[in-house]
Write a protein that holds these residues in place. Structure first.
Motif, PDB file in Angstrom:
ATOM      1  N   VAL A  11       8.322  -2.656  -5.618  1.00 35.55           N
ATOM      2  CA  VAL A  11       7.506  -1.447  -5.581  1.00 35.55           C
ATOM      3  C   VAL A  11       8.453  -0.245  -5.620  1.00 35.55           C
ATOM      4  N   THR A  12       8.099   0.739  -6.436  1.00 34.06           N
ATOM      5  CA  THR A  12       8.913   1.941  -6.597  1.00 34.06           C
ATOM      6  C   THR A  12       8.074   3.156  -6.248  1.00 34.06           C
ATOM      7  N   THR A  57       4.700   2.554  -8.337  1.00 28.96           N
ATOM      8  CA  THR A  57       4.492   1.486  -9.321  1.00 28.96           C
ATOM      9  C   THR A  57       4.809   0.155  -8.646  1.00 28.96           C
ATOM     10  N   TRP A  58       4.004  -0.815  -8.938  1.00 31.61           N
ATOM     11  CA  TRP A  58       4.045  -2.145  -8.324  1.00 31.61           C
ATOM     12  C   TRP A  58       4.267  -3.175  -9.404  1.00 31.61           C
ATOM     13  N   LEU A  59       5.069  -4.183  -9.097  1.00 34.97           N
ATOM     14  CA  LEU A  59       5.188  -5.349  -9.950  1.00 34.97           C
ATOM     15  C   LEU A  59       5.140  -6.575  -9.051  1.00 34.97           C
ATOM     16  N   GLY A  60       3.978  -7.220  -8.998  1.00 35.14           N
ATOM     17  CA  GLY A  60       3.794  -8.415  -8.185  1.00 35.14           C
ATOM     18  C   GLY A  60       4.202  -9.642  -8.960  1.00 35.14           C
ATOM     19  N   GLU A  61       5.001 -10.506  -8.334  1.00 34.97           N
ATOM     20  CA  GLU A  61       5.496 -11.688  -9.029  1.00 34.97           C
ATOM     21  C   GLU A  61       4.882 -12.985  -8.511  1.00 34.97           C
ATOM     22  N   THR A  97      -2.036  -9.133  -6.103  1.00 36.18           N
ATOM     23  CA  THR A  97      -1.960  -8.468  -7.404  1.00 36.18           C
ATOM     24  C   THR A  97      -0.663  -8.854  -8.095  1.00 36.18           C
ATOM     25  N   THR A  98      -0.784  -9.763  -9.092  1.00 31.92           N
ATOM     26  CA  THR A  98       0.391 -10.099  -9.885  1.00 31.92           C
ATOM     27  C   THR A  98       0.432  -9.164 -11.089  1.00 31.92           C
ATOM     28  N   GLY A  99       1.634  -8.903 -11.558  1.00 31.64           N
ATOM     29  CA  GLY A  99       1.803  -7.985 -12.672  1.00 31.64           C
ATOM     30  C   GLY A  99       1.847  -6.546 -12.182  1.00 31.64           C
ATOM     31  N   PRO A 100       1.702  -5.611 -13.123  1.00 30.85           N
ATOM     32  CA  PRO A 100       1.860  -4.195 -12.767  1.00 30.85           C
ATOM     33  C   PRO A 100       0.591  -3.566 -12.193  1.00 30.85           C
ATOM     34  N   ALA A 101       0.813  -2.550 -11.372  1.00 30.67           N
ATOM     35  CA  ALA A 101      -0.255  -1.702 -10.839  1.00 30.67           C
ATOM     36  C   ALA A 101       0.401  -0.374 -10.454  1.00 30.67           C
ATOM     37  N   SER A 102      -0.419   0.638 -10.236  1.00 29.37           N
ATOM     38  CA  SER A 102       0.132   1.918  -9.793  1.00 29.37           C
ATOM     39  C   SER A 102      -0.896   2.659  -8.955  1.00 29.37           C
ATOM     40  N   TYR A 124      -2.143  -4.951  -2.090  1.00 30.41           N
ATOM     41  CA  TYR A 124      -1.582  -5.606  -3.269  1.00 30.41           C
ATOM     42  C   TYR A 124      -0.924  -6.931  -2.902  1.00 30.41           C
ATOM     43  N   ILE A 125      -0.404  -7.008  -1.674  1.00 32.01           N
ATOM     44  CA  ILE A 125       0.142  -8.268  -1.185  1.00 32.01           C
ATOM     45  C   ILE A 125      -1.021  -9.195  -0.868  1.00 32.01           C
ATOM     46  N   GLY A 126      -2.004  -8.672  -0.139  1.00 35.01           N
ATOM     47  CA  GLY A 126      -3.224  -9.419   0.173  1.00 35.01           C
ATOM     48  C   GLY A 126      -2.954 -10.654   1.004  1.00 35.01           C
TER      49      GLY A 126
END
Length: 136
Positions: free
Chosen positions: A27-28, A36-40, A45-50, A130-132
């Motif tokens: 997360v940035t 901006t989020w990138l869940g792996e 939430t996997t992938g990008p989000a903002s 987003y982690i959930g």
């Protein structure tokens, strides 16, 4: 802003793998509150989000970094125990200085202030939705 609290340009928080189902994400946060989020792995939430956070939270993060004496922390805290997740914090300050602290959570040498800072960053940036919680 207090004069002795340096302003940030961005903060990057990265959570790494463990031997299990630890959340893996990056997360940035930018100084203007843009996140901006990138869940792996093992996150809701996997992938990008903002999203956006209020600039007051950016100020709170600057204070938390200062209180943890982030600029003076070691660059690396290596593990004493295996199979623990990692947390890497990279800060770009407004003055152009970069500082990265790579913390293996299996390290007994990491100061408590660093562990607290890691938790504060997640809370202030707002990563929880987003982690959930994954149903098993």
């Amino acid at each position: 802003m207090e004069q002795d609290v340096p302003s940030i340009a961005q903060v990057i928080l990265e959570r790494g793998m463990c031997f299990g189902e630890c959340p893996v994400y990056k997360v940035t946060l930018l100084a203007n509150g843009t996140v901006t989020w990138l869940g792996e792995l093992f996150v809701k939430t996997t992938g990008p989000a903002s999203w956006l956070v209020p600039t007051t939270r950016v100020t709170d993060i600057e204070k938390a970094l200062h209180q943890a004496n982030f600029r003076s922390l070691a660059d690396l805290y290596e593990p004493d125990m295996t199979c623990q997740p990692s947390c890497k914090i990279t800060v770009e300050y407004a003055d152009g200085l970069f500082k990265t602290v790579d913390h293996d959570l299996g390290s007994s040498s990491a100061p408590k202030a660093l562990v607290l800072l890691e938790k504060q960053l997640d809370k202030l940036i707002g990563t929880a939705p987003y982690i959930g919680t994954l149903s098993r």
